[in-house]
Write a protein that holds these residues in place. Sequence first.
Motif, short mmCIF file in Angstrom:
data_model
loop_
_atom_site.label_atom_id
_atom_site.label_comp_id
_atom_site.label_asym_id
_atom_site.label_seq_id
_atom_site.Cartn_x
_atom_site.Cartn_y
_atom_site.Cartn_z
N GLY A 141 0.78 -1.22 0.00
CA GLY A 141 0.00 0.00 0.00
C GLY A 141 0.82 1.27 0.00
N LEU A 142 2.15 1.15 0.07
CA LEU A 142 3.00 2.33 0.13
C LEU A 142 4.25 2.08 -0.70
N ALA A 143 4.68 3.10 -1.48
CA ALA A 143 5.92 3.02 -2.26
C ALA A 143 6.72 4.29 -2.01
N LEU A 144 8.04 4.15 -1.99
CA LEU A 144 8.93 5.29 -1.79
C LEU A 144 9.82 5.46 -3.01
N ILE A 145 10.05 6.71 -3.42
CA ILE A 145 11.01 7.01 -4.48
C ILE A 145 12.09 7.91 -3.90
N ASP A 146 13.33 7.46 -4.01
CA ASP A 146 14.48 8.30 -3.64
C ASP A 146 14.85 9.08 -4.90
N ALA A 147 14.53 10.38 -4.89
CA ALA A 147 14.66 11.22 -6.09
C ALA A 147 16.01 11.91 -6.15
N PRO A 148 16.44 12.34 -7.34
CA PRO A 148 17.67 13.14 -7.46
C PRO A 148 17.52 14.49 -6.75
N ASP A 149 18.63 15.18 -6.59
CA ASP A 149 18.63 16.47 -5.91
C ASP A 149 17.86 17.52 -6.71
N VAL A 150 17.03 18.29 -6.01
CA VAL A 150 16.25 19.31 -6.70
C VAL A 150 17.11 20.50 -7.10
N ASP A 151 18.31 20.62 -6.50
CA ASP A 151 19.20 21.73 -6.85
C ASP A 151 20.50 21.22 -7.46
N SER A 152 20.44 20.05 -8.08
CA SER A 152 21.64 19.46 -8.69
C SER A 152 22.23 20.40 -9.75
N VAL A 153 23.55 20.36 -9.88
CA VAL A 153 24.18 21.16 -10.93
C VAL A 153 23.95 20.54 -12.30
N VAL A 154 23.49 19.30 -12.33
CA VAL A 154 23.15 18.62 -13.58
C VAL A 154 21.69 18.90 -13.91
N GLU A 155 21.46 19.57 -15.03
CA GLU A 155 20.10 19.98 -15.39
C GLU A 155 19.15 18.79 -15.50
N ALA A 156 19.64 17.69 -16.08
CA ALA A 156 18.78 16.52 -16.24
C ALA A 156 18.31 15.99 -14.89
N ASN A 157 19.18 16.04 -13.87
CA ASN A 157 18.79 15.61 -12.53
C ASN A 157 17.70 16.50 -11.97
N ARG A 158 17.85 17.82 -12.14
CA ARG A 158 16.84 18.75 -11.62
C ARG A 158 15.49 18.52 -12.29
N GLU A 159 15.53 18.34 -13.61
CA GLU A 159 14.28 18.13 -14.34
C GLU A 159 13.60 16.84 -13.92
N LEU A 160 14.40 15.78 -13.73
CA LEU A 160 13.83 14.50 -13.32
C LEU A 160 13.27 14.59 -11.91
N ALA A 161 13.97 15.30 -11.02
CA ALA A 161 13.46 15.47 -9.66
C ALA A 161 12.11 16.18 -9.69
N GLY A 162 12.00 17.24 -10.50
CA GLY A 162 10.73 17.95 -10.61
C GLY A 162 9.63 17.07 -11.17
N GLN A 163 9.98 16.24 -12.14
CA GLN A 163 8.99 15.34 -12.73
C GLN A 163 8.50 14.32 -11.71
N LEU A 164 9.43 13.77 -10.92
CA LEU A 164 9.04 12.79 -9.90
C LEU A 164 8.16 13.41 -8.83
N LEU A 165 8.49 14.64 -8.41
CA LEU A 165 7.66 15.31 -7.42
C LEU A 165 6.26 15.55 -7.96
N GLY A 166 6.16 15.85 -9.26
CA GLY A 166 4.85 16.05 -9.86
C GLY A 166 4.04 14.79 -9.96
N ALA A 167 4.70 13.61 -9.84
CA ALA A 167 4.00 12.33 -9.95
C ALA A 167 3.63 11.75 -8.60
N ALA A 168 3.92 12.47 -7.51
CA ALA A 168 3.76 11.92 -6.17
C ALA A 168 2.39 12.16 -5.58
N ASP A 169 1.90 11.18 -4.79
CA ASP A 169 0.74 11.41 -3.93
C ASP A 169 1.15 12.17 -2.69
N LEU A 170 2.39 11.97 -2.26
CA LEU A 170 2.88 12.56 -1.03
C LEU A 170 4.35 12.93 -1.20
#
Length: 509
Positions: A141-170
């Motif tokens: 009933g519960l899943a956890l995602i360890d996401a990349p840094d939201v302030d990473s110096v790598v743009e792709a990491n930042r974008e992926l972190a934002g995308q994962l946060l947008g897909a979250a229930d919590l």
Amino acid sequence: MTTPTGLPDALQQLRDHVAAAPLGLATTGRDAAARTARSVVDQVDDYLLPRLRDLDAPLLTVVGGSTGAGKSTLVNSVLRAQVTTPGVLRPTTRSPVLVCSPVDQAAFSGDRVLPGLARTTGEGDTTSGIKLVATDALPPGLALIDAPDVDSVVEANRELAGQLLGAADLWVFVTTAARYADAVPWDLLRTAQERGTALAVVLDRVPPEAVGEVAEDLAGMLQRAGLSSARLFVIEERALVDGYLPEDQVGPLREWLHALAADQEQRAAVVRQTLAGALESLGDRVAVVVAGVHEQATAAEALHTAADAAYARARAAIDEGVGNGSLLRGEVLARWQEFVGTGDWMRSLQGQVGRLRDRVAAAFTGRPNPAADLQGALESGVELLLRAEADRAAEKTVTDWRSLPGGIALLAGRETELDGVSPAFTGAAADEVRGWQGFVLELVRKEGAGKRNQARLMSWGVNGAGAALMIAVFASTAGLSGAEFGIAAGTTAVGQRLLEAVFGDAAVR
């Protein structure tokens, strides 16, 4: 929970319209509109549609935060299992890790959730996929995602972190005592507030002597930001035990998460809060995209208007150049005077014998045919006029575009290419002029075929009559003066009378 009828289909249509939003011009609001459009499309694809189609699916919790905040260590400590590797070097470029119970593995193995991210189960670093780990350390009933840094110096990491946060229930947002007031974390927290996302905040690495003071300050900031409902967990800065945070520090967070997993009503409440907030936020976010599209339309209209005005002026200048007699100057005037004034034309009107004699003489002596010379001069003159005005219009368009929104970016690196006619223009103009001349000659043949003065036409020659008819088109002398006026007016008057003798007044008009 039940899904309102037709809502997924309406969302799909909205998503497709937003994805197709024309945002190609470099206007002031283009970048913001493009980012917003991308975030809307991602959230509809990654969260809204999957969640609406399966409201009872496991609660997806994304653990996100700043560089070095301790997200991976926190996830491992909550599970008491090494499911994700803490990063030592920055930036960390590993895959995001999705952890769930073996019972729920099927819910995340396909493309229902985060359909644009491939699933892997082995080791490896990537920012284009997600690593799936099933463990009994996490209840169903519960899943956890360890996401990349939201302030990473790598743009792709930042974008992926934002995308994962947008897909979250919590969201479980992790920050530290040293960085909890930084701008980047608060940008994300404000996004959570705007979207109504269910939120918990973990304040990590707090010196024991400052726990009360720092926690109180952060709680006040959350309240002022409209996030007073967010759960706040404080973890003191202590030595790790076997690679995990001390149990008394991480235990409250684990108990809260396990309670959510065990209580279907609580899970449903979290899902409703985030789902309703995400749907409600679409109006303002789509409005940003709509404003960007309107700005694009306004800029495009201004660019079109500038180009249309420049080429309208060119067409008017060509009309004036044709009608004011300027084409009868120079080479064309000299060839017309030669064609009429030498008497070749008059002698050719005396009969077929004279015409044949002149042609034979021209063939043996190399003397050019005056009618052909006149046609060539006319062709060249019209081509030069077309090219000169087209060059001027192109240059004017480039000049105007430099001062208009979106124009400079369109011209970048292409000024020399766009400030004059295209390479194909000269050939196309020549073809058009020759086509016009061919039309005139064909007209002469057709109009002269049934006339009583056909013999005179034949003695004159189709080319000679055609050249005279072309000159008649440019017979206006508004732009001529002095000797030019006398020559042009006199010779065109002669040509006009002879044309009327062959074709009749109405046909010449």
